[in-house]
Motif scaffolding. Structure first.
Motif, PDB file in Angstrom:
ATOM      1  N   ALA A   1      19.580   2.004 103.540  1.00 51.76           N
ATOM      2  CA  ALA A   1      19.657   3.461 103.469  1.00 51.76           C
ATOM      3  C   ALA A   1      20.990   3.851 102.859  1.00 51.76           C
ATOM      4  CB  ALA A   1      19.499   4.093 104.852  1.00 51.76           C
ATOM      5  N   VAL A   2      20.990   4.968 102.131  1.00 50.43           N
ATOM      6  CA  VAL A   2      22.199   5.499 101.505  1.00 50.43           C
ATOM      7  C   VAL A   2      22.466   6.886 102.063  1.00 50.43           C
ATOM      8  CG1 VAL A   2      23.311   6.150  99.339  1.00 50.43           C
ATOM      9  CG2 VAL A   2      21.728   4.205  99.395  1.00 50.43           C
ATOM     10  N   SER A   3      23.704   7.127 102.479  1.00 49.74           N
ATOM     11  CA  SER A   3      24.098   8.446 102.962  1.00 49.74           C
ATOM     12  C   SER A   3      24.316   9.361 101.759  1.00 49.74           C
ATOM     13  CB  SER A   3      25.376   8.363 103.800  1.00 49.74           C
ATOM     14  OG  SER A   3      25.855   9.663 104.094  1.00 49.74           O
ATOM     15  N   LYS A   4      23.554  10.444 101.699  1.00 53.34           N
ATOM     16  CA  LYS A   4      23.685  11.366 100.568  1.00 53.34           C
ATOM     17  C   LYS A   4      24.946  12.216 100.682  1.00 53.34           C
ATOM     18  CE  LYS A   4      19.886   9.805  98.913  1.00 53.34           C
ATOM     19  NZ  LYS A   4      19.660   8.730  99.877  1.00 53.34           N
ATOM     20  N   SER A   5      25.587  12.236 101.858  1.00 49.73           N
ATOM     21  CA  SER A   5      26.807  13.023 102.028  1.00 49.73           C
ATOM     22  C   SER A   5      28.064  12.215 101.709  1.00 49.73           C
ATOM     23  CB  SER A   5      26.895  13.560 103.463  1.00 49.73           C
ATOM     24  OG  SER A   5      26.885  12.495 104.407  1.00 49.73           O
ATOM     25  N   THR A   6      28.082  10.925 102.051  1.00 46.08           N
ATOM     26  CA  THR A   6      29.277  10.106 101.851  1.00 46.08           C
ATOM     27  C   THR A   6      29.099   9.009 100.809  1.00 46.08           C
ATOM     28  OG1 THR A   6      28.691   8.499 103.575  1.00 46.08           O
ATOM     29  CG2 THR A   6      29.896  10.486 104.267  1.00 46.08           C
ATOM     30  N   GLY A   7      27.850   8.667 100.478  1.00 52.90           N
ATOM     31  CA  GLY A   7      27.597   7.568  99.553  1.00 52.90           C
ATOM     32  C   GLY A   7      27.606   6.204 100.217  1.00 52.90           C
ATOM     33  N   SER A   8      27.860   6.157 101.523  1.00 51.29           N
ATOM     34  CA  SER A   8      27.866   4.882 102.246  1.00 51.29           C
ATOM     35  C   SER A   8      26.468   4.260 102.243  1.00 51.29           C
ATOM     36  CB  SER A   8      28.338   5.084 103.685  1.00 51.29           C
ATOM     37  OG  SER A   8      29.651   5.596 103.716  1.00 51.29           O
ATOM     38  N   VAL A   9      26.442   2.938 102.285  1.00 53.95           N
ATOM     39  CA  VAL A   9      25.182   2.190 102.245  1.00 53.95           C
ATOM     40  C   VAL A   9      25.112   1.296 103.471  1.00 53.95           C
ATOM     41  CG1 VAL A   9      23.794   0.524 100.947  1.00 53.95           C
ATOM     42  CG2 VAL A   9      25.219   2.190  99.726  1.00 53.95           C
ATOM     43  N   ILE A  10      23.959   1.285 104.134  1.00 51.55           N
ATOM     44  CA  ILE A  10      23.785   0.388 105.272  1.00 51.55           C
ATOM     45  C   ILE A  10      22.600  -0.531 105.004  1.00 51.55           C
ATOM     46  CG2 ILE A  10      22.277   1.880 106.660  1.00 51.55           C
ATOM     47  CD1 ILE A  10      24.336   0.921 109.003  1.00 51.55           C
ATOM     48  N   VAL A  11      22.797  -1.810 105.288  1.00 46.07           N
ATOM     49  CA  VAL A  11      21.773  -2.839 105.061  1.00 46.07           C
ATOM     50  C   VAL A  11      21.484  -3.534 106.386  1.00 46.07           C
ATOM     51  CG1 VAL A  11      21.243  -5.014 103.901  1.00 46.07           C
ATOM     52  CG2 VAL A  11      22.437  -3.201 102.663  1.00 46.07           C
ATOM     53  N   VAL A  12      20.201  -3.748 106.659  1.00 44.64           N
ATOM     54  CA  VAL A  12      19.775  -4.425 107.888  1.00 44.64           C
ATOM     55  C   VAL A  12      19.453  -5.876 107.566  1.00 44.64           C
ATOM     56  CG1 VAL A  12      18.129  -4.460 109.795  1.00 44.64           C
ATOM     57  CG2 VAL A  12      18.816  -2.270 108.776  1.00 44.64           C
ATOM     58  N   GLU A  13      20.146  -6.800 108.242  1.00 48.70           N
ATOM     59  CA  GLU A  13      19.857  -8.227 108.107  1.00 48.70           C
ATOM     60  C   GLU A  13      19.061  -8.695 109.331  1.00 48.70           C
ATOM     61  OE1 GLU A  13      23.313 -10.554 105.981  1.00 48.70           O
ATOM     62  OE2 GLU A  13      24.155  -9.265 107.524  1.00 48.70           O
ATOM     63  N   HIS A  14      18.033  -9.487 109.094  1.00 46.06           N
ATOM     64  CA  HIS A  14      17.231 -10.059 110.172  1.00 46.06           C
ATOM     65  C   HIS A  14      17.656 -11.521 110.345  1.00 46.06           C
ATOM     66  CE1 HIS A  14      14.128  -6.790 110.660  1.00 46.06           C
ATOM     67  NE2 HIS A  14      14.825  -6.397 109.582  1.00 46.06           N
ATOM     68  N   LEU A  15      18.496 -11.747 111.332  1.00 42.80           N
ATOM     69  CA  LEU A  15      19.062 -13.079 111.535  1.00 42.80           C
ATOM     70  C   LEU A  15      17.998 -14.043 112.021  1.00 42.80           C
ATOM     71  CD1 LEU A  15      22.395 -11.983 113.281  1.00 42.80           C
ATOM     72  CD2 LEU A  15      21.893 -12.189 110.831  1.00 42.80           C
ATOM     73  N   ARG A  16      18.075 -15.282 111.530  1.00 41.88           N
ATOM     74  CA  ARG A  16      17.062 -16.280 111.879  1.00 41.88           C
ATOM     75  C   ARG A  16      17.701 -17.622 112.157  1.00 41.88           C
ATOM     76  NH1 ARG A  16      11.911 -14.705 110.806  1.00 41.88           N
ATOM     77  NH2 ARG A  16      11.649 -12.795 109.593  1.00 41.88           N
ATOM     78  N   ASP A  17      17.058 -18.366 113.047  1.00 42.83           N
ATOM     79  CA  ASP A  17      17.437 -19.752 113.267  1.00 42.83           C
ATOM     80  C   ASP A  17      16.934 -20.562 112.079  1.00 42.83           C
ATOM     81  OD1 ASP A  17      16.644 -22.614 114.249  1.00 42.83           O
ATOM     82  OD2 ASP A  17      18.084 -21.906 115.739  1.00 42.83           O
ATOM     83  N   GLN A  18      17.835 -21.239 111.370  1.00 44.23           N
ATOM     84  CA  GLN A  18      17.471 -21.919 110.133  1.00 44.23           C
ATOM     85  C   GLN A  18      16.477 -23.052 110.346  1.00 44.23           C
ATOM     86  OE1 GLN A  18      18.260 -20.901 107.061  1.00 44.23           O
ATOM     87  NE2 GLN A  18      19.242 -19.159 108.075  1.00 44.23           N
TER      88      GLN A  18
END
Length: 403
Positions: free
Chosen positions: A277-294
């Motif tokens: 998702a991108v914040s339209k007010s600040t331009g900040s970007v957040i990314v969700v990582e799905h951690l996994r046991d390799q």
């Protein structure tokens, strides 16, 4: 008085018997495969109920046994229609009924979340639309900033459906064909500032851009392994996460000429990045990582990474950080910014939407929606703080007003 008591007791006993009979009828008629007569199960892959293209339902094991290994097709044992095994999909209504009737389901989702201290605050339900048939296993939602119209990608005959803000169906496009401009298995969707629709397609591992009427503008295929999350930044550039490659890419498209100007990998070495998702007010970007046991390839937790407008990493919250503010292990299935820059997340496992506050300053936890959701998979928040929740559990779009 005694006669009334006796009569009440009889009605109660009769009601209990009727209720038990209805449950038994549901289990017999709906919750078992009519080919092998085994009960459906969410936990066992071979027993999961699957929709055939003709509309009939069988367990995955029976579909596998009946499928020709060379042509990957089978003849439906009920209507004799030829179906492709690759076009089957989970029958979510039966899976949800099975979950509701299972002994493990002791508390309704609202009661369970209240017991965990996750009580809804500051939100008012407005409207819901869609439902099975209108939307089938939806995976992504976005909106046009000028008109407020909503775009939903799903598994229907036309993969992209457009609705007005009140939920009236306007039109759709994107059939599942072999043509490079068609849409096979859409995972997510975004709308650019000038109204172009961007779709991540897992079918041919591509990113596809269409105008609002469904004409294909650009298709980017070669550089992705499994493009998943997509959003646009304040400069109208497209940001895409690649779940398999572990990358965040920045695409620049000249929409007037229908050409790709640049395709840059802004960040690599991410762990199964999906939602963005991108914040339209600040331009900040957040990314969700799905951690996994390799080794086991199993889910072990969620991590959020926050980037600035130049895609430089600013901070992150891992499973340990979440455990300090949240009573449950989050499995984030959707993410968005509100107009104040607060991070909103959906958790499909716990059927909630939460506000994490301003992550850069000090993350906090405020439940937004804890009742009425089945499996939220997508979030979007408009400039007037209207919250759009895509619920794949009942194939619907639900709209709330954030107070």
């Amino acid at each position: 008085m005694s006669g009334e008591a006796l009569s009440f007791g009889s009605r109660s006993s009769s009601s209990s018997w009727t209720h038990e009979r209805v449950l038994n009828e549901i289990e017999t008629s709906l919750l078992e495969c009519k080919v092998c007569f085994e009960k459906y199960s969410q936990q066992q892959k071979k027993r999961r109920p699957r929709n055939l293209s003709c509309g009939h339902v069988m367990c995955w094991k029976c579909i596998s046994c009946l499928t020709d290994p060379h042509y990957q097709r089978l003849e439906c044992p009920f209507c004799r229609k030829i179906c492709s095994s690759s076009e089957t999909s989970d029958c979510l209504p039966l899976m949800h009924i099975s979950e509701l009737l299972s002994p493990a389901w002791e508390l309704a989702s609202g009661t369970r979340n209240e017991a965990l201290g996750l009580t809804s605050t500051g939100v008012k339900f407005h409207v819901a639309f869609g439902g099975w048939g209108n939307l089938i296993n939806p995976t992504g939602v976005a909106f046009f900033r000028k008109s407020g119209a909503l775009v939903v990608v799903h598994d229907g005959k036309k993969r992209v459906s457009i609705f007005n803000p009140k939920g009236k169906y306007l039109h759709g496009f994107g059939t599942k064909e072999d043509c490079p401009t068609d849409v096979c298995y859409p995972l997510n969707v975004a709308v650019t500032l000038d109204g172009y629709i961007v779709i991540t397609d897992a079918g041919d591992c591509s990113v596809k851009v269409f105008n609002s009427r469904g004409r294909n503008s650009v298709t980017i295929r070669e550089s992705f392994q499994l493009p998943w999350g997509v959003d646009t930044d304040c400069q109208n550039q497209i940001l895409v996460t690649d779940s398999e490659a572990g990358t965040l890419s920045q695409l620049e498209v000249d929409f007037s000429k229908d050409i790709l100007v640049s395709n840059i990998v802004a960040t690599s070495n991410l762990c199964c990045p999906r939602e963005i998702a991108v914040s339209k007010s600040t331009g900040s970007v957040i990314v969700v990582e799905h951690l996994r046991d390799q080794k086991a390839r199993s889910f072990t937790g969620t991590r959020l990474k926050m980037f600035d407008s130049k895609l430089q990493l600013m901070c992150q919250i891992d499973s340990f950080g979440f455990s300090l503010i949240c009573p449950i292990q989050l499995c984030v299935s959707g993410v968005a910014f509100d107009k104040e820059g607060n991070v909103l997340v959906a958790d499909g496992n716990h059927k909630v939407v939460l506000c994490l506050g301003k992550v850069m300053e000090s993350p906090s936890l405020r439940p937004i929606i804890s009742q009425g959701l089945v499996c939220p998979v997508g979030l979007a928040c408009t400039a007037d703080n209207t919250l759009i929740v895509l619920d794949s559990g009942d194939h619907a779009v639900k709209i709330y007003t954030v107070c």
